[in-house]
Design a protein around this motif. Structure first.
Motif, PDB file in Angstrom:
ATOM      1  N   UNK A 138      22.986 -73.421  76.935  1.00  0.00           N
ATOM      2  CA  UNK A 138      23.969 -72.899  77.891  1.00  0.00           C
ATOM      3  C   UNK A 138      24.855 -73.969  78.493  1.00  0.00           C
ATOM      4  N   UNK A 139      24.478 -75.233  78.311  1.00  0.00           N
ATOM      5  CA  UNK A 139      25.328 -76.311  78.812  1.00  0.00           C
ATOM      6  C   UNK A 139      26.631 -76.433  78.025  1.00  0.00           C
ATOM      7  N   UNK A 140      26.769 -75.653  76.949  1.00  0.00           N
ATOM      8  CA  UNK A 140      28.048 -75.660  76.233  1.00  0.00           C
ATOM      9  C   UNK A 140      29.197 -75.277  77.167  1.00  0.00           C
ATOM     10  N   UNK A 175      31.311 -67.039  75.664  1.00  0.00           N
ATOM     11  CA  UNK A 175      30.499 -67.035  76.885  1.00  0.00           C
ATOM     12  C   UNK A 175      29.852 -65.661  77.093  1.00  0.00           C
ATOM     13  N   UNK A 176      30.634 -64.602  76.878  1.00  0.00           N
ATOM     14  CA  UNK A 176      30.098 -63.245  77.053  1.00  0.00           C
ATOM     15  C   UNK A 176      28.992 -62.957  76.041  1.00  0.00           C
ATOM     16  N   UNK A 177      29.152 -63.403  74.797  1.00  0.00           N
ATOM     17  CA  UNK A 177      28.122 -63.196  73.776  1.00  0.00           C
ATOM     18  C   UNK A 177      26.842 -63.939  74.148  1.00  0.00           C
ATOM     19  N   UNK A 178      26.983 -65.128  74.722  1.00  0.00           N
ATOM     20  CA  UNK A 178      25.799 -65.890  75.108  1.00  0.00           C
ATOM     21  C   UNK A 178      25.056 -65.191  76.244  1.00  0.00           C
ATOM     22  N   UNK A 179      25.780 -64.614  77.186  1.00  0.00           N
ATOM     23  CA  UNK A 179      25.132 -63.895  78.277  1.00  0.00           C
ATOM     24  C   UNK A 179      24.330 -62.710  77.747  1.00  0.00           C
ATOM     25  N   UNK A 180      24.818 -62.064  76.693  1.00  0.00           N
ATOM     26  CA  UNK A 180      24.065 -60.968  76.079  1.00  0.00           C
ATOM     27  C   UNK A 180      22.751 -61.485  75.490  1.00  0.00           C
ATOM     28  N   UNK A 181      22.785 -62.679  74.901  1.00  0.00           N
ATOM     29  CA  UNK A 181      21.563 -63.285  74.352  1.00  0.00           C
ATOM     30  C   UNK A 181      20.566 -63.556  75.478  1.00  0.00           C
ATOM     31  N   UNK A 182      21.040 -64.151  76.561  1.00  0.00           N
ATOM     32  CA  UNK A 182      20.141 -64.493  77.674  1.00  0.00           C
ATOM     33  C   UNK A 182      19.529 -63.233  78.280  1.00  0.00           C
ATOM     34  N   UNK A 183      20.335 -62.214  78.458  1.00  0.00           N
ATOM     35  CA  UNK A 183      19.822 -60.976  79.047  1.00  0.00           C
ATOM     36  C   UNK A 183      18.789 -60.324  78.136  1.00  0.00           C
TER      37      UNK A 183
END
Length: 438
Positions: A138-140, A175-183
């Motif tokens: 997520x530091x990307x 960024x939005x795609x990564x948030x879906x992964x985290x959730x």
């Protein structure tokens, strides 16, 4: 660089946007180009988005990956030896991408291990490791922020405004795609691991594609365009936004040629400077401008209802417990105060942003909102907009105000934004308090 080549590129991409197959476009491209510079790609995208083609930046953003594949084997590289030096922004950028790729691999392996494990205790340990690796990955966002806030303003100053706009829009999608992964990951084991894997692979595909665009197109534009002073400025301001996974191993200090003192034999009305280079020595002669009237920063001037010097006014603005930004009536970001160290700012500001059009200071997805606010303030429909939100990560309750600035005649002169953390005020639980000792 030929205008014909840029027009050919534009026409090929127009056909692509109008429904031509990637295969047919690729054949035409390969027939026309043995190599294409990143600068030509930038100019082509500018023409595509700013002429009467009807193509918007959203259209270009939608086909961004198709564009990248089209240029994949044809982009001409740029070799700049000092860019490989530890601490140079380009070297740091590439090293971060290597570290982020490694984090991608680790996350993928952990997801596979979780899927192969049948023991709940083992899955629990794997899930903890997965969260740690996702935190690293997520530091990307820091990597993207430096690109958007430090690279893009200088690119725009050189006229390369299309790639930043498109790339920032794609960054936000990633960024939005990564948030879906985290959730999805935090819901394990309540949801099937396959859902998490699918969300991750969707993100990873776009993320790795952006790495290609950064290194094969973006950095090539920068290496062809930026001066050494530009890179030094970026290196100096980079710590404000932080780094992704790794930090520069050392400070980049390029060798700079020294200008020697002016020769005493030159006429009084001229100055001479001599520069030594590896290729030889040459002389620069110039006639200095007459010294203009200088502002005395310490002399008090009429100021509002009293008198202040420039220095005092600057100190007062920097001691206000607010982050202040001023955008002038031409929509140019003109000023911000130094009330808070840049690393601690709620909305981070750096000198690179000064002089930038306000629309370019925001992610493309926020532009409709920004335009609406400025239109209402400019027209007089509104004098002020307020917003607030709670920052869970920093424990702040952020209050933001956008206020129209008008002169004595009521004419619009710009927009003042002031930002503060009001969490301490919200925590007040008494009616009276005076911090005065008897």
């Amino acid at each position: 660089m030929s205008e014909d080549r840029i027009h050919i590129l534009r026409d090929i991409l127009l056909d692509l946007h109008h429904g031509a197959s990637p295969e047919s476009v690729q054949e035409r491209f390969n027939a026309s180009f043995a190599g294409v510079s990143a600068i030509e790609i930038s100019l082509m995208e500018h023409e595509l988005m700013n002429s009467d083609t009807g193509i918007t930046f959203e259209d270009v953003m939608e086909l961004c990956n198709v564009h990248a594949n089209l240029f994949k084997d044809a982009v001409a590289g740029v070799d700049l030896a000092e860019s490989d030096h530890p601490g140079h922004p380009v070297r740091v950028f590439k090293d971060e991408n290597l570290a982020l790729r490694a984090a991608l691999i680790r996350v993928r392996r952990l997801l596979d291990s979780y899927a192969e494990s049948d023991e709940s205790s083992s899955q629990e340990e794997i899930s903890k490791g997965l969260q740690r690796q996702l935190d690293l990955l997520g530091q990307f966002d820091r990597h993207y922020q430096r690109k958007e806030e430090l690279f893009f303003p200088i690119m725009e100053a050189y006229g390369h405004d299309a790639p930043p706009k498109v790339m920032w829009g794609v960054d936000d999608q990633i960024r939005d795609l990564f948030e879906l992964v985290r959730k999805a990951a935090v819901q394990l084991p309540q949801i099937d691991i396959q859902e998490v894997q699918e969300a991750f692979e969707t993100f990873a595909q776009e993320f790795e594609s952006m790495i290609f665009k950064e290194e094969s197109i973006l950095l090539m534009i920068l290496l062809e365009t930026f001066t050494q002073d530009d890179w030094l400025r970026i290196a100096a301001e980079s710590p404000v936004y932080g780094y992704a996974i790794i930090r520069p191993s050392e400070k980049w200090q390029p060798q700079r040629e020294r200008f020697e003192a002016a020769s005493p034999t030159q006429p009084a009305e001229q100055n001479q400077q001599i520069i030594d280079t590896p290729q030889g020595r040459f002389t620069i002669q110039f006639t200095p401008n007459e010294a203009g009237e200088q502002v005395n920063r310490t002399t008090a001037q009429p100021f509002g209802n009293g008198y202040l010097s420039v220095e005092e006014a600057n100190l007062i603005l920097n001691h206000l417990p607010l982050e202040i930004t001023f955008v002038n009536k031409e929509d140019i970001f003109q000023y911000y105060n130094d009330s808070t160290p840049a690393e601690e700012m709620i909305f981070k500001r750096t000198p690179s942003q000064v002089g930038r059009h306000v629309e370019l200071c925001h992610p493309p997805k926020l532009l409709p909102r920004v335009k609406k606010i400025f239109a209402a303030l400019r027209s007089g429909k509104k004098d002020k907009f307020e917003m607030w939100f709670k920052s869970e990560t920093r424990g702040q309750f952020v209050h933001v105000t956008y206020a129209a600035v008008r002169d004595a005649q009521g004419e619009f002169q710009g927009v003042l934004e002031y930002v503060q953390d009001i969490a301490p005020f919200r925590a007040i639980d008494t009616d009276v308090y005076r911090e005065i000792e008897d």
